[in-house]
Design a protein around this motif. Structure first.
Motif, PDB file in Angstrom:
ATOM      1  N   PRO A 195       0.766  -1.360  -0.123  1.00  0.00           N
ATOM      2  CA  PRO A 195      -0.059   0.126  -0.014  1.00  0.00           C
ATOM      3  C   PRO A 195       0.768   1.363   0.048  1.00  0.00           C
ATOM      4  CG  PRO A 195      -0.035  -1.049   2.194  1.00  0.00           C
ATOM      5  CD  PRO A 195       0.804  -1.992   1.301  1.00  0.00           C
ATOM      6  N   LEU A 196       1.221   1.676  -1.324  1.00  0.00           N
ATOM      7  CA  LEU A 196       2.067   2.898  -1.260  1.00  0.00           C
ATOM      8  C   LEU A 196       1.524   4.132  -0.683  1.00  0.00           C
ATOM      9  CD1 LEU A 196       4.097   1.524  -4.608  1.00  0.00           C
ATOM     10  CD2 LEU A 196       4.727   1.083  -2.000  1.00  0.00           C
ATOM     11  N   ASP A 197       0.512   4.029  -0.928  1.00  0.00           N
ATOM     12  CA  ASP A 197      -0.365   5.386  -0.474  1.00  0.00           C
ATOM     13  C   ASP A 197      -0.236   5.694   0.984  1.00  0.00           C
ATOM     14  OD1 ASP A 197      -1.906   3.281  -0.363  1.00  0.00           O
ATOM     15  OD2 ASP A 197      -3.557   4.579  -0.072  1.00  0.00           O
ATOM     16  N   ARG A 198       0.334   4.813   1.805  1.00  0.00           N
ATOM     17  CA  ARG A 198       0.390   4.850   3.238  1.00  0.00           C
ATOM     18  C   ARG A 198       1.682   4.881   3.737  1.00  0.00           C
ATOM     19  NH1 ARG A 198      -4.117   1.508   4.969  1.00  0.00           N
ATOM     20  NH2 ARG A 198      -3.541   1.792   6.836  1.00  0.00           N
ATOM     21  N   ARG A 236       6.155   5.986  -8.254  1.00  0.00           N
ATOM     22  CA  ARG A 236       5.028   5.259  -7.692  1.00  0.00           C
ATOM     23  C   ARG A 236       4.439   6.069  -6.411  1.00  0.00           C
ATOM     24  NH1 ARG A 236       7.568   1.703 -10.596  1.00  0.00           N
ATOM     25  NH2 ARG A 236       6.484  -0.458 -11.371  1.00  0.00           N
ATOM     26  N   ALA A 237       5.246   6.477  -5.751  1.00  0.00           N
ATOM     27  CA  ALA A 237       4.587   7.357  -4.766  1.00  0.00           C
ATOM     28  C   ALA A 237       5.617   8.756  -4.086  1.00  0.00           C
ATOM     29  CB  ALA A 237       4.981   6.320  -3.337  1.00  0.00           C
ATOM     30  N   THR A 238       5.051   9.267  -3.296  1.00  0.00           N
ATOM     31  CA  THR A 238       5.770  10.696  -2.844  1.00  0.00           C
ATOM     32  C   THR A 238       5.990  10.667  -1.317  1.00  0.00           C
ATOM     33  OG1 THR A 238       3.678  11.554  -2.684  1.00  0.00           O
ATOM     34  CG2 THR A 238       4.839  11.867  -4.765  1.00  0.00           C
TER      35      THR A 238
END
Length: 277
Positions: A195-198, A236-238
């Motif tokens: 869960p890269l948004d986490r 993919r993520a920040t």
């Protein structure tokens, strides 16, 4: 919740002088168990805090994945660290370090079972109850073996833990690389199931191969495949920040500067790759 923090470093007394001289440093991670909370903050850490450097306590002895409840004393110390360092969050490991009265002195992997998810969820709740509103990010560890009765693979287990707890993720790309490589899997495929948004922030560390296994040593230089994974993750993520971990065999300051620059280069490579043309 976190501002953009750039590339930071894990603060250790052995490299305090090097860290103090880093220009434009915006965050450091501090091992919580090494912080004395019964006295005012002083010395190099106080100087960093006065400079506006964000300090994040990183626990190693809470044993969130243990069958027993976390001890109130260890939770209290973590909360005191957060208050003393004025930290926006704290972090700990998805691991256990003790069973009964036995202290392992090492982070041990938990079985990937439903019972382990239940235990982690309960200990996470006990910990955040004692942190006074300071968020707790969870870090999966590198492991050289899997328990024989696992009910989840690594990605499904981590997703289950984060879904149940609502926690943020402290993602160590070196651990992703080590676990995938030692299982003969593709680290990018593993990364893409997380869960890269986490992700709150990211660890980057070195390791070495020994007798056919890759060991996450934190005493070796960061290898190119891990830096490549940094670039993949940055595409993919920040995350708020990227942090170099070094826990022994400390090199000269020029080498640490080179490693920090390599992480910065790996992150900015993703920016160039995704920029509109």
């Amino acid at each position: 919740m976190l501002p953009e923090l750039g590339v930071g470093i894990g603060w250790r007394p052995e490299i305090a002088g090097v860290v103090a001289e880093l220009p434009d440093l915006r965050f450091c991670e501090v091992v919580a168990e090494g912080v004395h909370t019964h006295v005012p903050l002083s010395g190099p850490l106080a100087t960093l805090r006065e400079r506006g450097v964000t300090l994040v306590p990183h626990g190693v002895r809470l044993s969130l994945g243990g069958a027993e409840p976390v001890t109130p004393e260890r939770v209290r110390h973590l909360a005191e660290c957060a208050a003393l360092l004025e930290a926006p969050l704290v972090s700990e490991h998805i691991a256990f370090v003790r069973a009964g009265d036995v202290e392992a002195g090492h982070l041990l992997p938990v079985p990937r079972t439903r019972a382990a998810v239940d235990a982690l969820t309960a200990n996470y709740a006990r910990t955040v109850d004692g942190l006074g509103g300071v968020p707790l990010a969870l870090e999966p560890i590198a492991a050289l073996f899997d328990w024989p009765d696992d009910e989840y693979d690594e990605a499904d287990f981590l997703n289950a833990v984060l879904d149940r707890t609502g926690a943020m993720l402290l993602l160590d790309v070196a651990n992703v690389y080590a676990n995938a490589r030692n299982r003969g899997e593709d680290p990018i495929a593993l990364l893409d199931r997380l869960p890269l948004d986490r992700v709150a922030y990211v660890h980057v560390a070195g390791g070495r191969e020994h007798e056919g296994l890759y060991h996450d040593t934190h005493t070796d230089a960061v290898p190119q495949p891990v830096l490549d994974l940094v670039t993949v993750l940055a595409e993919r993520a920040t995350p708020a920040g990227w942090l170099l971990e070094r826990d022994g065999d400390y090199p000269p300051s020029a080498v640490l500067h080179t490693e920090l620059a390599a992480i910065t280069t790996a992150v900015t490579a993703a920016t160039r790759a995704t920029a509109p043309r």
